[in-house]
Write a protein that holds these residues in place. Structure first.
Motif, PDB file in Angstrom:
ATOM      1  N   THR A 162      -9.518  22.383   1.933  1.00  0.00           N
ATOM      2  CA  THR A 162      -9.925  21.043   2.428  1.00  0.00           C
ATOM      3  C   THR A 162     -10.664  20.320   1.168  1.00  0.00           C
ATOM      4  OG1 THR A 162     -10.467  21.686   4.435  1.00  0.00           O
ATOM      5  CG2 THR A 162     -11.488  19.747   3.723  1.00  0.00           C
ATOM      6  N   TYR A 163     -11.583  21.205   0.368  1.00  0.00           N
ATOM      7  CA  TYR A 163     -12.289  20.814  -0.567  1.00  0.00           C
ATOM      8  C   TYR A 163     -11.868  20.772  -2.120  1.00  0.00           C
ATOM      9  CZ  TYR A 163     -15.218  20.340   3.768  1.00  0.00           C
ATOM     10  OH  TYR A 163     -15.772  19.902   4.640  1.00  0.00           O
ATOM     11  N   TYR A 164     -11.045  21.863  -2.387  1.00  0.00           N
ATOM     12  CA  TYR A 164     -10.693  22.402  -3.588  1.00  0.00           C
ATOM     13  C   TYR A 164      -9.245  21.953  -3.787  1.00  0.00           C
ATOM     14  CZ  TYR A 164     -15.218  24.734  -3.377  1.00  0.00           C
ATOM     15  OH  TYR A 164     -16.322  25.085  -3.265  1.00  0.00           O
TER      16      TYR A 164
ATOM     17  N   ASP B 260     -11.611  26.115   3.969  1.00  0.00           N
ATOM     18  CA  ASP B 260     -12.489  25.314   2.982  1.00  0.00           C
ATOM     19  C   ASP B 260     -11.994  25.181   1.680  1.00  0.00           C
ATOM     20  OD1 ASP B 260     -14.319  24.956   4.946  1.00  0.00           O
ATOM     21  OD2 ASP B 260     -16.205  25.601   3.735  1.00  0.00           O
TER      22      ASP B 260
ATOM     23  N   ARG C  93     -16.505  21.733  -6.096  1.00  0.00           N
ATOM     24  CA  ARG C  93     -16.640  20.417  -5.551  1.00  0.00           C
ATOM     25  C   ARG C  93     -17.103  19.327  -6.244  1.00  0.00           C
ATOM     26  NH1 ARG C  93     -18.214  21.430   0.796  1.00  0.00           N
ATOM     27  NH2 ARG C  93     -17.533  23.233   1.143  1.00  0.00           N
TER      28      ARG C  93
ATOM     29  N   ARG D  79     -21.503  26.266   3.638  1.00  0.00           N
ATOM     30  CA  ARG D  79     -20.441  26.779   2.677  1.00  0.00           C
ATOM     31  C   ARG D  79     -20.723  27.919   1.960  1.00  0.00           C
ATOM     32  NH1 ARG D  79     -21.795  21.771  -1.372  1.00  0.00           N
ATOM     33  NH2 ARG D  79     -22.069  20.649   0.773  1.00  0.00           N
TER      34      ARG D  79
END
Length: 533
Positions: free
Chosen positions: A242-244, A239, A256, A187
């Motif tokens: 997808t994650y935030y 990313d 995250r 990451r």
């Protein structure tokens, strides 16, 4: 008799010219040298925005203290571009190679490149410490590379252009170091040491780390043409989404492991916008517009990122930030055209003070905690106020933007640049605020209507074509008296106001004429003496 008449004529003509010369000098002083001709006690009674900006600019003690203050001094007409050499000399004397590369990058945007800069940049390239196994600058004292020092990566291009230390400045090696750390960490991060493959970040990786690392990969792609570098930049955008992205709040999370709104949006959106323009498009880019509206506009001043009408570090905190407030208005002006009708109206009301407190007045209130009304100076943070030149110039730029309310069309064409913490210095290549000339220079999109809020009345103007415009106001800032398109595209530094050059020409011409008269008087005096003798 003829000689006497000639003397009388020359005497009257010279008196007229001298009086005219004095008058033009006074006009020049009042319109150009704007530091001493206004009575501060009178201005204290003024409630218009333009005067508030002027009062704060007059408190700056050193416009060449650092690159950020200098850039805002350019915007406010307080320094010349050539004064950039003072910044470089100061950085070199302090052994600050990072400051020199930072300044070099900004000099490019101002189209200013004297030979002296090349020599100082060579010195900086030579001074830069690199990791043992990778050609990546060591920017931190604990032997790490910091993503907020991403501007140092322009050193690869400078080495190539100057044909100097190109083996040391190997962009491919730098990419490999960053890539290996990214693979190991799985990451993004805000600092890394590729020699030890170690990284740092907080809260299980914050959202701005994805954007800053993406920009590092984008810069290195431009230097190496390695498709792999571009692929890693796109991975950070993937990313982020997808994650935030938080479907429940319709906005991006801070980290995250910390699901809140956080103020570093300009780093994230401007850096990824650079990638979007490079690629032509990015999937889910409309989320940027959704986030901005929910973050700043959907409930006007009660939207998530505001407290006491200025930006807070994160929702629920009381860390009121001047950095974040300027960044917010830069973002809102930049992406105005993409907001829905309701949120455009909210933005206009916040700027104009319709049904809610006006933005610039709110910034100056004690509740905001960012401005000292006794000294006219700003602090970067309300929690621990320290009133500095740096913060005060930041406040002036914020007030400048708060004086423009887009009504329709493309709005302001603010350059989307971010190569350092909280953006780069304010874009002095396309903005000017000349208080004494009653002029501003701003970049405007096509088919845009703007309302200007610097006086007690708010004039409106429609701009059919996009470009760089010089707008001249009446003496009270209440009406527009001239609009000039000075550049069709946003390139180079705006020309100085016409008044400066024309006044200089008039004074030079009169000086020549006075010199001619004195010469004639001298010849007449010689002739008279020869007659007496």
């Amino acid at each position: 008799m003829k000689l006497l008449k000639l003397k009388q004529y020359l005497f009257l003509y010279s008196v007229t010219l001298i009086v005219g010369f004095a008058f033009i000098v006074e006009i020049s002083k009042s319109q150009i040298n704007c530091e001493t001709d206004i009575n501060p006690q009178y201005k204290l009674k003024s409630d218009i925005l333009a005067d508030k900006i002027f009062l704060s600019t007059n408190t700056i003690t050193d416009w060449t203290s650092d690159m950020n203050v200098f850039a805002r001094g350019i915007v406010l007409g307080k320094v010349n571009v050539s004064d950039l050499t003072k910044i470089l000399t100061k950085y070199q004397s302090n052994n600050d190679w990072q400051g020199i590369i930072y300044t070099k990058r900004y000099s490019e945007l101002l189209n200013y490149s004297p030979l002296m800069i090349d020599e100082v940049v060579k010195w900086a390239l030579n001074q830069t410490p690199m990791f043992e196994n990778y050609s990546l600058p060591v920017t931190q004292s604990d032997h790490y590379f910091n993503m907020w020092r991403q501007y140092t990566l322009y050193g690869y291009r400078y080495a190539k252009e100057l044909n100097y230390l190109t083996e040391k400045w190997n962009a491919t090696s730098a990419f490999e170091g960053l890539r290996n750390c990214r693979i190991t960490n799985s990451r993004a991060f805000y600092e890394c040491n590729p020699d030890t493959n170690s990284t740092k970040d907080l809260f299980n990786t914050r959202w701005m780390s994805t954007a800053n690392l993406a920009n590092c990969f984008t810069i290195l792609f431009n230097e190496t043409s390695l498709e792999e570098a571009l692929e890693y930049a796109f991975q950070e955008w993937l990313d982020l989404n997808t994650y935030y992205w938080n479907e429940h709040k319709n906005g991006y999370d801070y980290a995250r492991s910390w699901k809140t709104w956080e103020w570093d949006a300009i780093e994230v959106f401007f850096n990824f916008d650079k990638l979007r323009r490079l690629n032509g498009t990015l999937q889910n880019w409309d989320r940027v517009y959704i986030d901005l509206q929910n973050r700043y506009l959907v409930n006007s001043w009660d939207s998530h990122q505001w407290r006491a009408n200025v930006v807070v570090h994160s929702k629920g905190s009381n860390r009121r930030e001047l950095f974040g407030t300027l960044d917010a208005w830069m973002l809102l002006h930049t992406y105005f055209a993409h907001f829905n009708k309701t949120n455009k109206l909210h933005m206009q009301r916040m700027l104009e003070g319709e049904k809610v407190i006006q933005a610039w007045q709110a910034l100056l209130r004690p509740e905001a905690g960012l401005y000292d009304s006794e000294t006219f100076r700003f602090t970067l943070a309300a929690e621990k106020p320290v009133y500095t030149d740096y913060a005060t110039t930041e406040g002036c730029m914020t007030l400048f933007l708060m004086g423009i309310s887009p009504q329709d069309g493309g709005g302001l064409l603010i350059p989307k640049r971010c190569n350092a913490f909280s953006g780069e210095p304010f874009p002095a290549d396309v903005f000017r605020f000349y208080y004494h000339n009653r002029q501003i220079i701003i970049p405007i999109g096509a088919k845009t209507t703007l309302k200007f809020l610097y006086g007690s009345e708010y004039p409106i103007h429609y701009f059919a074509e996009g470009g760089l415009y010089r707008i001249t106001f009446s003496s009270d800032w209440n009406s527009i008296i001239q609009v000039e398109q000075i550049e069709e595209i946003l390139s180079g530094i705006p020309r100085e106001p016409t008044l400066t050059s024309s006044s200089t020409t008039e004074i030079s011409l009169i000086g020549f004429q006075i010199g001619l008269i004195l010469l004639i008087y001298y010849k007449l005096w010689i002739k008279k003496k020869s007659l007496i003798l």
